[in-house]
Scaffold this motif. Structure first.
Motif, mmCIF file in Angstrom:
data_model
loop_
_atom_site.group_PDB
_atom_site.id
_atom_site.type_symbol
_atom_site.label_atom_id
_atom_site.label_comp_id
_atom_site.label_asym_id
_atom_site.label_seq_id
_atom_site.Cartn_x
_atom_site.Cartn_y
_atom_site.Cartn_z
ATOM 1 N N LEU A 60 30.145 -14.733 -25.161
ATOM 2 C CA LEU A 60 28.982 -15.283 -25.854
ATOM 3 C C LEU A 60 29.038 -16.812 -25.866
ATOM 4 O O LEU A 60 28.055 -17.482 -25.552
ATOM 5 C CB LEU A 60 28.912 -14.742 -27.286
ATOM 6 C CG LEU A 60 27.888 -15.409 -28.212
ATOM 7 C CD1 LEU A 60 26.470 -15.240 -27.679
ATOM 8 C CD2 LEU A 60 28.032 -14.854 -29.624
ATOM 9 N N LEU A 61 30.187 -17.361 -26.216
ATOM 10 C CA LEU A 61 30.323 -18.827 -26.236
ATOM 11 C C LEU A 61 30.032 -19.441 -24.869
ATOM 12 O O LEU A 61 29.351 -20.462 -24.776
ATOM 13 C CB LEU A 61 31.730 -19.219 -26.688
ATOM 14 C CG LEU A 61 31.995 -19.145 -28.182
ATOM 15 C CD1 LEU A 61 33.481 -19.300 -28.466
ATOM 16 C CD2 LEU A 61 31.198 -20.208 -28.923
ATOM 17 N N LEU A 109 26.165 -14.366 -38.281
ATOM 18 C CA LEU A 109 27.457 -13.708 -38.238
ATOM 19 C C LEU A 109 27.457 -12.724 -37.081
ATOM 20 O O LEU A 109 26.678 -11.770 -37.070
ATOM 21 C CB LEU A 109 27.719 -12.979 -39.565
ATOM 22 C CG LEU A 109 28.984 -12.150 -39.652
ATOM 23 C CD1 LEU A 109 30.225 -13.010 -39.451
ATOM 24 C CD2 LEU A 109 29.035 -11.428 -40.996
ATOM 25 N N VAL A 110 28.314 -12.969 -36.113
ATOM 26 C CA VAL A 110 28.427 -12.094 -34.946
ATOM 27 C C VAL A 110 29.714 -11.290 -35.149
ATOM 28 O O VAL A 110 30.811 -11.755 -34.848
ATOM 29 C CB VAL A 110 28.464 -12.904 -33.629
ATOM 30 C CG1 VAL A 110 28.389 -11.960 -32.429
ATOM 31 C CG2 VAL A 110 27.331 -13.930 -33.586
ATOM 32 N N ALA A 120 23.407 -11.292 -30.272
ATOM 33 C CA ALA A 120 23.381 -12.712 -30.666
ATOM 34 C C ALA A 120 22.521 -13.522 -29.701
ATOM 35 O O ALA A 120 21.682 -14.325 -30.127
ATOM 36 C CB ALA A 120 24.798 -13.277 -30.725
ATOM 37 N N LEU A 121 22.709 -13.328 -28.404
ATOM 38 C CA LEU A 121 21.897 -14.062 -27.423
ATOM 39 C C LEU A 121 20.422 -13.707 -27.544
ATOM 40 O O LEU A 121 19.564 -14.584 -27.428
ATOM 41 C CB LEU A 121 22.395 -13.798 -26.003
ATOM 42 C CG LEU A 121 23.592 -14.610 -25.553
ATOM 43 C CD1 LEU A 121 24.016 -14.209 -24.147
ATOM 44 C CD2 LEU A 121 23.315 -16.106 -25.618
ATOM 45 N N GLU A 122 20.120 -12.433 -27.760
ATOM 46 C CA GLU A 122 18.724 -12.030 -27.934
ATOM 47 C C GLU A 122 18.114 -12.747 -29.137
ATOM 48 O O GLU A 122 16.983 -13.227 -29.068
ATOM 49 C CB GLU A 122 18.628 -10.507 -28.102
ATOM 50 C CG GLU A 122 18.913 -9.753 -26.821
ATOM 51 C CD GLU A 122 19.026 -8.242 -27.013
ATOM 52 O OE1 GLU A 122 19.028 -7.762 -28.179
ATOM 53 O OE2 GLU A 122 19.145 -7.533 -26.001
ATOM 54 N N LEU A 123 18.870 -12.830 -30.229
ATOM 55 C CA LEU A 123 18.385 -13.536 -31.414
ATOM 56 C C LEU A 123 18.202 -15.027 -31.121
ATOM 57 O O LEU A 123 17.144 -15.600 -31.405
ATOM 58 C CB LEU A 123 19.376 -13.354 -32.574
ATOM 59 C CG LEU A 123 19.127 -14.212 -33.810
ATOM 60 C CD1 LEU A 123 17.812 -13.828 -34.482
ATOM 61 C CD2 LEU A 123 20.284 -14.088 -34.780
ATOM 62 N N LEU A 124 19.218 -15.651 -30.541
ATOM 63 C CA LEU A 124 19.166 -17.095 -30.297
ATOM 64 C C LEU A 124 18.082 -17.481 -29.295
ATOM 65 O O LEU A 124 17.541 -18.583 -29.369
ATOM 66 C CB LEU A 124 20.530 -17.595 -29.813
ATOM 67 C CG LEU A 124 21.663 -17.474 -30.828
ATOM 68 C CD1 LEU A 124 22.992 -17.826 -30.181
ATOM 69 C CD2 LEU A 124 21.400 -18.332 -32.050
ATOM 70 N N ARG A 125 17.774 -16.585 -28.397
ATOM 71 C CA ARG A 125 16.741 -16.864 -27.394
ATOM 72 C C ARG A 125 15.357 -16.388 -27.840
ATOM 73 O O ARG A 125 14.396 -16.472 -27.091
ATOM 74 C CB ARG A 125 17.130 -16.234 -26.063
ATOM 75 C CG ARG A 125 18.337 -16.943 -25.446
ATOM 76 C CD ARG A 125 18.773 -16.322 -24.160
ATOM 77 N NE ARG A 125 19.828 -17.119 -23.538
ATOM 78 C CZ ARG A 125 20.728 -16.638 -22.706
ATOM 79 N NH1 ARG A 125 20.695 -15.354 -22.363
ATOM 80 N NH2 ARG A 125 21.649 -17.434 -22.188
ATOM 81 N N LYS A 165 20.975 -24.720 -21.823
ATOM 82 C CA LYS A 165 20.633 -26.090 -22.231
ATOM 83 C C LYS A 165 20.119 -26.151 -23.665
ATOM 84 O O LYS A 165 20.450 -27.066 -24.425
ATOM 85 C CB LYS A 165 19.599 -26.665 -21.265
ATOM 86 C CG LYS A 165 19.170 -28.065 -21.568
ATOM 87 C CD LYS A 165 18.117 -28.521 -20.576
ATOM 88 C CE LYS A 165 17.499 -29.831 -21.000
ATOM 89 N NZ LYS A 165 16.370 -30.194 -20.139
ATOM 90 N N SER A 166 19.306 -25.181 -24.056
ATOM 91 C CA SER A 166 18.713 -25.215 -25.392
ATOM 92 C C SER A 166 19.690 -24.804 -26.493
ATOM 93 O O SER A 166 19.487 -25.139 -27.652
ATOM 94 C CB SER A 166 17.469 -24.333 -25.445
ATOM 95 O OG SER A 166 17.825 -22.978 -25.303
ATOM 96 N N LEU A 167 20.755 -24.073 -26.160
ATOM 97 C CA LEU A 167 21.712 -23.603 -27.160
ATOM 98 C C LEU A 167 23.026 -24.368 -27.163
ATOM 99 O O LEU A 167 23.805 -24.254 -28.110
ATOM 100 C CB LEU A 167 22.005 -22.115 -26.941
ATOM 101 C CG LEU A 167 20.826 -21.164 -27.054
ATOM 102 C CD1 LEU A 167 21.250 -19.752 -26.679
ATOM 103 C CD2 LEU A 167 20.230 -21.217 -28.443
#
Length: 152
Positions: free
Chosen positions: A81-82, A17-18, A50-55, A89-91
């Protein structure tokens, strides 16, 4: 950093949840609880987090997840963010929904250009938020959710 996605229907996706608004975040959690949806929910307050978490910059990223993203947030908004997710590439295959108060046609067009699964107005869902959460629950039960695999 993750290289690719795999699909595994047995995994229960974590909800990322962002959302910067505490009240909206609590309402979303209550709706999930009321709908008896037990998926774990991890909240971040803006696109940067969010990017820090996803990466994986601040610990491990969930292997299987679904994003619920607000548009209007500090530092990095939902549309920015989107765009970052779709450039990575990975996300890129990540499944995302927008939950927003914005009814701006440009915001909606930008979200769909970034390949969101759906754009949902918060003020509309406030009237029937339980139904919305149940619909999202049904969505991930009938589609394949990507699982992030570690780089090789």
């Amino acid at each position: 950093m993750n290289d690719h996605f795999n699909f595994d229907a047995r995994r229960i996706p974590e909800i990322i949840l962002v959302e910067d608004d505490d009240g909206d975040a609590k309402a979303i959690r209550r709706a999930f609880h009321k709908a008896r949806i037990a998926n774990p929910i991890r909240r971040v307050v803006d696109g940067v987090e969010a990017l820090e978490l996803l990466r994986g910059q601040n610990g491990p990223c969930p292997e299987c997840f679904l994003l619920l993203i607000d548009i209007n947030m500090p530092r990095m908004n939902g549309l920015e963010l989107l765009r970052e997710i779709r450039k990575d590439k990975s996300l890129k295959p990540a499944i995302a929904f927008i939950l927003s108060t914005s009814r701006d046609d440009d915001d909606m067009a930008a979200a769909y250009d970034a390949n969101v699964a759906g754009y949902i107005f918060k003020d509309t869902v406030a009237k029937d938020f339980f139904h919305l959460i149940s619909t999202i629950d049904h969505f991930w039960r009938v589609v394949e959710i990507p699982v992030i695999l570690p780089s090789r």
